[in-house]
Write an enzyme that holds these catalytic residues in place. Structure first.
Site, PDB file in Angstrom:
ATOM      1  N   ASP A 199       0.837  -1.205   0.000  1.00 15.54           N
ATOM      2  CA  ASP A 199       0.000   0.000   0.000  1.00 15.54           C
ATOM      3  C   ASP A 199       0.874   1.259   0.000  1.00 15.54           C
ATOM      4  OD1 ASP A 199      -2.269   1.525   0.052  1.00 15.54           O
ATOM      5  OD2 ASP A 199      -2.722   1.186   2.159  1.00 15.54           O
TER       6      ASP A 199
ATOM      7  N   ASN B  46     -10.509  -3.308  -6.543  1.00 12.21           N
ATOM      8  CA  ASN B  46      -9.738  -2.290  -7.276  1.00 12.21           C
ATOM      9  C   ASN B  46     -10.370  -1.891  -8.614  1.00 12.21           C
ATOM     10  OD1 ASN B  46      -6.447  -3.427  -6.143  1.00 12.21           O
ATOM     11  ND2 ASN B  46      -7.723  -1.769  -5.355  1.00 12.21           N
TER      12      ASN B  46
END
Ligand code: FPP
EC number: 2.5.1.-
Length: 227
Positions: A16, A64
């Site tokens: 991330d 996503n």
């Protein structure tokens, strides 16, 4: 150094912070992802110097798809480039590729590339497992469905149908960027994994960070519910 009995065999990473890395430099998000791939490459290269037998990376979640089309396209193109450029290195370095998730519903050319890469690396002794179009809820649901179709729902029968069925048990789960959540990643497998949340953005993650994480893992006392 980690002693063999305290060594992490299977490490998973939620990579991330690519967007924030780029934002801090006033660069487009795509640059953050590109730098993120470089961090992946260096990490995979360093695996041979660690006890890690399997590294699982969260590259693209089933959530996503909600990102802007341009960013999704960037990520898919990076995946194409990464497989193409790094496949020879995987083969040379004895790295076996494994994919978790509903990757067969990605673009046909990516599916074809991945199938080819899986076949060409099948003999590798260390595993790079990439979670692509992956979500843990969907993984557990499809595993339970298959177990039920076979007539037996048990912990063992569900585990046999998880995407991780032939991977070692998960020892250590790392998330970068300072966020402290699992984001639908390896929820079943993480039941007794150690967790480490690092305040480093993914593009800045180096093999030394992995070495540090493995040292911290070796210090942890794992009791698996016992005492
Ligand atoms: C999270 O950063 C990262 C991703 C959604 C994608 C991770 C993908 C890569 C590192 C590149 C592709 C991987 C491989 C294996 C080729 P973010 O965009 O959510 O960052 P932010 O939270 O700072 O916005």
């Amino acid at each position: 150094m980690t002693t063999p009995d305290k060594a992490a065999r299977h490490v998973a990473i939620i990579m991330d912070g690519n967007g924030r890395w780029a934002k801090r430099r006033h660069l487009p998000r795509a640059m953050g992802h590109r730098k993120g791939v470089e961090a992946v490459r260096e990490l995979v290269r360093s695996l041979k110097d660690t006890p890690v037998e399997c590294l699982t990376l969260y590259a693209f979640s089933s959530e996503n798809w909600k990102r802007p089309e341009e960013e999704v396209d960037d990520l898919m193109n990076l995946m194409r480039k990464f497989i193409k450029s790094d496949l020879p290195e995987f083969i040379a370095n004895d790295v076996r590729l494994h994919i978790l998730g509903d990757w067969r519903s990605l673009a046909p050319d990516i599916v074809e590339m991945l199938e080819d890469a899986l076949a060409q690396t099948a003999q590798g002794s260390r595993t790079l497992a990439v979670a692509l179009n992956y979500g843990a809820h969907a993984e557990i649901t499809q595993a339970a469905r298959k177990a039920a179709a076979e007539g037996e729902i048990s912990q063992e029968s569900i585990e046999r149908h998880l995407f991780s069925a032939d991977l070692p048990p998960l020892d250590l789960l790392i998330r970068t960027s300072g966020e402290v959540r699992l984001s639908n990643f390896l929820l079943w497998q993480a039941a007794y994994a150690e967790m480490l949340f690092l305040d480093v953005l993914w593009p800045d993650f180096t093999p030394d960070h992995l070495t540090g994480a493995l040292a911290e893992f070796a210090e942890r006392e794992r009791r698996f519910g016992g005492r």
